[in-house]
Scaffold this active site. Structure first.
Site, PDB file in Angstrom:
ATOM      1  CE  LYS A 223       7.648 -15.995 -20.962  1.00 59.51           C
ATOM      2  NZ  LYS A 223       8.630 -15.536 -21.940  1.00 59.51           N
TER       3      LYS A 223
ATOM      4  NE  ARG B 233      17.762 -18.846  -1.577  1.00 62.49           N
ATOM      5  CZ  ARG B 233      17.617 -17.853  -0.690  1.00 62.49           C
ATOM      6  NH1 ARG B 233      16.473 -17.208  -0.585  1.00 62.49           N
ATOM      7  NH2 ARG B 233      18.615 -17.505   0.081  1.00 62.49           N
TER       8      ARG B 233
ATOM      9  CG  HIS C  34      21.374 -20.496   2.765  1.00 64.07           C
ATOM     10  ND1 HIS C  34      22.304 -20.152   1.807  1.00 64.07           N
ATOM     11  CD2 HIS C  34      20.693 -19.362   3.049  1.00 64.07           C
ATOM     12  CE1 HIS C  34      22.176 -18.853   1.533  1.00 64.07           C
ATOM     13  NE2 HIS C  34      21.212 -18.349   2.281  1.00 64.07           N
TER      14      HIS C  34
ATOM     15  NE  ARG D 106      18.612  -9.997   4.411  1.00 68.42           N
ATOM     16  CZ  ARG D 106      18.783  -9.078   5.360  1.00 68.42           C
ATOM     17  NH1 ARG D 106      19.816  -9.126   6.150  1.00 68.42           N
ATOM     18  NH2 ARG D 106      17.898  -8.134   5.518  1.00 68.42           N
ATOM     19  CB  THR D 107      21.015 -14.768  -0.467  1.00 70.45           C
ATOM     20  OG1 THR D 107      20.650 -14.973   0.890  1.00 70.45           O
ATOM     21  CG2 THR D 107      21.976 -15.847  -0.883  1.00 70.45           C
TER      22      THR D 107
END
Lengths: 311, 179
Positions: A86, A108, A136, A58-59
């Site tokens: 990796k 994020r 946030h 959603r964000t």
């Protein structure tokens, strides 16, 4: 005032004036969403990268749509598909994105401080979309925006935040914005999830929802994560719901004009009952709409500040 | 926006009033007295000027509505300026189709503001016409955008600033000043 930040890392960095400035800007962007042409050319020719090292739908979608509505070219990178899996370091990944002329990086990450780390090392603007249990900021801004829009003010408003405060970046960002704008914040939850340290940030703490319920103007219910239960922070979702869930009976004791908020995704029957989520107090879908406006405002402001000369 | 001792008056209050009257006359004549017309002021002073023009146009029998068009989101120099200013608010009708819209600004200089304003208006729909009225044309166009209505021509060299002072928005005597 004028906005001069290329990054938005944490609401703890922002003054009350800057927070209000973003909210005012977001109001104008909410109006843009009502126009026939919902897109403005502000970030035309700019490249925005959604770098989501921790999964989120959603964000990420909200940021993506915000970037598109501002005419930026938007690229999404998820952890699973990036070189981070990796073994590439975050800084190298970001430097590579900058070498591709990314102007804005929305990050994020599961580590607190990740956005701060990148912001100090890149010419590009860095927007924190959640860093571990730290902050946030756009969620905090959209929650305060929703309160201000619905109640007409933030100062003096009594806000209860319920649930997993200890691990919640949403709670931290909300607390920062609310306290700075003069709201009175009560944190509510079991002692294991609501540590006393939060009193230093200006909040009142209680472990009984029923004691304060009837006095709140806003109740913001945080999502309970099952990992916390496994780690022993509370006995079970049934007991949590019995003590801290907003069921229909409790909702009946709310003030008539009180707002029920939730950052989503909702666990119906745990943090709140379905009838409450869909009921007259709920502004949960307003939060989603306002999130888009707030993210447009943040991208517009940070994306319009000239880049730093050399990092 | 503080005044400095180096301000030079280009037009006083009387000349400014006369320029607004001329604008109203020109607009009324061009519209053939009909209307309705939507006056879209460009903040800050364009909004005040649109209000003054509306009063005069109504007196001449032209039906007016008025609002504002903030060009900030449509600028072509975002990212080139130090610091981002507050947005000023846009107030245009949702049913803009078939309206005659007149953009109103205080000073015409490069033409970039008018270009941005045209784009902003078009986001609301497809007006019948967009016209452009300025109180002062100072010269120095950088785009092929020309006002339809000009209150007063005051050519000024590059590197100079021309400011209109209005009672609604500014301290000091009303007029047009160069600094």
């Amino acid at each position: 005032m004028k906005w001069t930040r290329k990054d938005l890392v944490a609401l703890s960095d922002l003054s009350a004036e800057e927070i209000s400035f973003v909210l005012d800007t977001a109001s104008e962007f909410k109006d843009v969403g009502r126009r026939r042409l919902k897109k403005v050319p502000s970030l035309r020719g700019k490249t925005m990268v959604n770098l989501f090292v921790e999964a989120s739908t959603r964000t990420r979608t909200s940021f993506e749509l915000a970037g598109v509505r501002l005419s930026a070219d938007v690229v999404n990178i998820a952890a699973q598909t990036s070189s981070l899996s990796k073994g590439e370091t975050l800084k190298d990944t970001a430097k590579n994105l900058e070498a591709l002329a990314a102007d804005l990086i929305v990050l994020r990450h599961s580590a607190a401080g990740a956005a701060h780390f990148l912001a100090g090392r890149l010419r590009a603007g860095v927007i924190n979309a959640g860093d571990g249990s730290h902050e946030h900021p756009t969620q905090g801004l959209l929650d305060v925006f929703t309160i201000r829009e619905r109640l007409g003010r933030v100062a003096g408003v009594k806000v209860g935040i319920v649930g997993d405060i200890r691990f919640s970046r949403v709670a931290r960002s909300n607390l920062q914005a609310l306290v700075k704008l003069g709201a009175r914040v009560t944190l509510i939850g079991p002692p294991t999830l609501v540590p006393r340290e939060f009193e230093r940030l200006g909040a009142v703490i209680t472990h009984s929802l029923d004691d304060v319920l009837g006095d709140l103007d806003v109740i913001n219910l945080l999502r309970i994560q099952h990992e916390r239960q496994k780690a022993g922070f509370f006995p079970g979702t049934g007991e949590y719901a019995a003590l801290f869930g907003l069921n229909a009976a409790r909702a009946g004791r709310l003030k008539p004009e009180a707002l029920v908020m939730h950052p989503g995704p909702i666990h119906r029957g745990v943090e709140l009952d379905g009838s409450v989520a869909d009921g007259p107090h709920s502004v949960i879908l307003d939060q989603v709409t306002n999130g888009l406006a707030v993210r447009m405002a943040v991208l517009y402001l940070c994306g319009s500040v000239p880049p730093k000369e050399e990092a | 926006m503080s005044r400095t001792g180096t301000d030079r008056e280009l037009a006083d209050r009387v000349a400014l009033e006369a320029a607004i009257g001329r604008l109203a006359d020109e607009i009324a004549a061009a519209l053939g007295g009909a209307g309705p017309v939507f006056l879209a002021g460009i903040p800050t002073r364009g909004v005040s000027l649109a209000a003054r023009l509306a009063t005069r146009l109504e007196r001449r029998g032209v039906a007016c509505r008025r609002g504002a068009v903030d060009i900030s989101m449509y600028r072509d120099d975002l990212g080139l300026r130090e610091g981002v200013s507050a947005l000023q608010g846009t107030d245009l009708p949702m049913d803009i189709d078939h309206w005659d819209v007149i953009l109103v600004d205080d000073v015409q200089h490069t033409g970039r503001t008018a270009r941005a304003a045209i784009e902003a208006v078009l986001a609301f729909g497809r007006p019948r016409r967009i016209l452009y009225a300025v109180l002062v044309d100072r010269g120095g166009r950088e785009l092929p955008v020309r006002p339809d209505f000009i209150g007063i021509n005051l050519p000024v060299g590059p590197g100079r600033r021309v400011r209109v002072r209005l009672a609604e928005t500014d301290d000091g005597a009303e007029g047009v000043y160069e600094s």
